[in-house]
Write a protein that holds these residues in place. Sequence first.
Motif, PDB file in Angstrom:
ATOM      1  N   GLY A 200       0.796  -1.223   0.000  1.00 48.25           N
ATOM      2  CA  GLY A 200       0.000   0.000   0.000  1.00 48.25           C
ATOM      3  C   GLY A 200       0.824   1.265   0.000  1.00 48.25           C
ATOM      4  N   GLN A 201       2.099   1.178   0.365  1.00 44.42           N
ATOM      5  CA  GLN A 201       2.945   2.368   0.345  1.00 44.42           C
ATOM      6  C   GLN A 201       3.506   2.592  -1.053  1.00 44.42           C
ATOM      7  OE1 GLN A 201       5.936   1.915   3.444  1.00 44.42           O
ATOM      8  NE2 GLN A 201       4.647   3.038   4.894  1.00 44.42           N
ATOM      9  N   GLU A 202       3.569   3.853  -1.458  1.00 40.20           N
ATOM     10  CA  GLU A 202       4.067   4.175  -2.793  1.00 40.20           C
ATOM     11  C   GLU A 202       5.566   3.906  -2.901  1.00 40.20           C
ATOM     12  OE1 GLU A 202       4.365   7.966  -5.903  1.00 40.20           O
ATOM     13  OE2 GLU A 202       3.597   8.242  -3.860  1.00 40.20           O
ATOM     14  N   ILE A 203       6.308   4.198  -1.838  1.00 42.84           N
ATOM     15  CA  ILE A 203       7.758   4.028  -1.841  1.00 42.84           C
ATOM     16  C   ILE A 203       8.120   2.886  -0.908  1.00 42.84           C
ATOM     17  CG2 ILE A 203       9.983   5.131  -1.426  1.00 42.84           C
ATOM     18  CD1 ILE A 203       8.603   7.834  -1.744  1.00 42.84           C
ATOM     19  N   HIS A 204       8.960   1.997  -1.386  1.00 46.54           N
ATOM     20  CA  HIS A 204       9.518   0.923  -0.565  1.00 46.54           C
ATOM     21  C   HIS A 204      11.027   1.127  -0.497  1.00 46.54           C
ATOM     22  CE1 HIS A 204       5.877  -1.779  -1.838  1.00 46.54           C
ATOM     23  NE2 HIS A 204       5.553  -0.869  -0.946  1.00 46.54           N
ATOM     24  N   ASN A 205      11.576   1.079   0.677  1.00 46.25           N
ATOM     25  CA  ASN A 205      13.012   1.358   0.817  1.00 46.25           C
ATOM     26  C   ASN A 205      13.916   0.222   0.360  1.00 46.25           C
ATOM     27  OD1 ASN A 205      13.161   4.054   1.842  1.00 46.25           O
ATOM     28  ND2 ASN A 205      12.315   3.325   3.783  1.00 46.25           N
ATOM     29  N   THR A 206      13.338  -0.923   0.091  1.00 44.84           N
ATOM     30  CA  THR A 206      14.164  -2.048  -0.369  1.00 44.84           C
ATOM     31  C   THR A 206      13.795  -2.526  -1.766  1.00 44.84           C
ATOM     32  OG1 THR A 206      12.642  -3.589   0.751  1.00 44.84           O
ATOM     33  CG2 THR A 206      14.618  -2.907   1.959  1.00 44.84           C
ATOM     34  N   SER A 207      12.721  -2.044  -2.335  1.00 41.90           N
ATOM     35  CA  SER A 207      12.252  -2.551  -3.624  1.00 41.90           C
ATOM     36  C   SER A 207      11.898  -1.404  -4.570  1.00 41.90           C
ATOM     37  CB  SER A 207      11.020  -3.447  -3.421  1.00 41.90           C
ATOM     38  OG  SER A 207      11.296  -4.514  -2.576  1.00 41.90           O
ATOM     39  N   PRO A 208      12.887  -0.790  -5.210  1.00 40.51           N
ATOM     40  CA  PRO A 208      14.330  -1.013  -5.090  1.00 40.51           C
ATOM     41  C   PRO A 208      14.922  -0.244  -3.908  1.00 40.51           C
ATOM     42  CG  PRO A 208      13.907   0.625  -6.770  1.00 40.51           C
ATOM     43  CD  PRO A 208      12.557   0.168  -6.290  1.00 40.51           C
TER      44      PRO A 208
END
Length: 460
Positions: free
Chosen positions: A259-267
């Motif tokens: 649900g989050q727009e930004i993922h800190n690991t992907s990428p």
Amino acid sequence: MIVISVLRELRRLAEQTPAHRDRHVDLLRAIAIVTVVVGHWLAVHVTYDGTLRGDSVLALAPWTRPSTWLFQVMPVFFLVGGFANAASLASHRERGGSTTGWLLRRTDRLVRPATALLAVLALAALLSRALGVDPGLIGTAVWLAAIPLWFLMAYLAAVVFTPPMLALHRRYGLAVPIMLTLLVGLGDAARLGLRIPYVGEANFLFAWLAVHQLGFAWQDGRLPDRRGIAIPLTLAGLGALVLLTVLGPYPISMVAVAGQEIHNTSPPTLALMALAATQTGLALLVHDPARRWLRRLGPWTAVVTVNSVIITLFLWHMTAAVLGVLALYPTGLLPQPPPGSPAWLALRIPWLLVLALILTVLVAVFGRIERRRGPHPGPGRATGVLPNLLTLTGTAGVLAGLLGIALAEPGDHHPAGLPTPALAAYFAGAAVLRLARQMRRPHQRSSDSCCAAVRPGRGN
């Protein structure tokens, strides 16, 4: 008797560890993997009402997200991987070895446990399908069990890039990880600011290579483990992490949350790089006291034991979670309180204990594959073009297969539960790598591996 024999062998290896080995590196490797395993298990939330449903606690209880700053320690693994790979490659070359021979030796310890996992998952999926199990359940279970393979793909790529990246390090030093971090920032800007699709995917390579390069710098002394370096690096990394997440556009969670727009690991993002800098500083800071503590035989034997099956431990931990879910929830043995509630927190203890027991059994069964010394190339130079070509082809096949598996969505990928082309590419690549090893002095044994139990030798 077999277990006792293995434990005696591990204690003997601990006693024979050469004095020059940096035991702190092995401790960090063990801590990183165990922490990731526990973090994944704690993040799982399962419900059963006739149908199994799963979700992440991070999505259901947002207050748990800051804990990922403690449990997301894959940067530590890549840091110590860079240290160990630099030491290993230097030692191999001093003995007259070739780059191809080193790659074959270094990848063997990664590929053998992964091949066992994929073979078991594929056979289990085929058998379950023949028994009439719901294909959707099969696909989800296999997909969950295969989640750790994304890490293996990233780390294997770092191993493959070690020779050229080590050459860059020797010429440009810390400028290389700095430049790679800038590329991560540019990828973030292109992806998040300019909305350019796919360009940020290069951060999967740039970010992990940057942390791997820090391991090179630590190994050769360009990043010394002195308080004058460690404390400023820790504080700078932590400050940047707070600014980027609390005040900046990046989420606090260092693990992907649906649900989050930004993922800190992907990428990977700049926020993850800030976390990596913080963890690197802490690793340098505790170096000397950790080495003194590890002179004691008891703690060092425990570290040797974990490192002897480190890849098996990691690869099978989500399989243990799947088996734990099937054993505890449909049977009603484990209640289902709301995630994050006091009751849920209390039940995490039996949940972790059951999963640890299951994983212990899996490691006892499959750990011997990682510990076993298969046909390894000797330290000599390449004997022709064919071994080099086979090494390149086999590695490409394995990486392509792992990439296809990592990109697969949860669901029914019949008949073996995972994408058939990806499985075919992986197994073909693994077979080619095995052939290449057999062609290069198969009568000789290796004492050098990326995450091996400690053996007498020069490299970590």
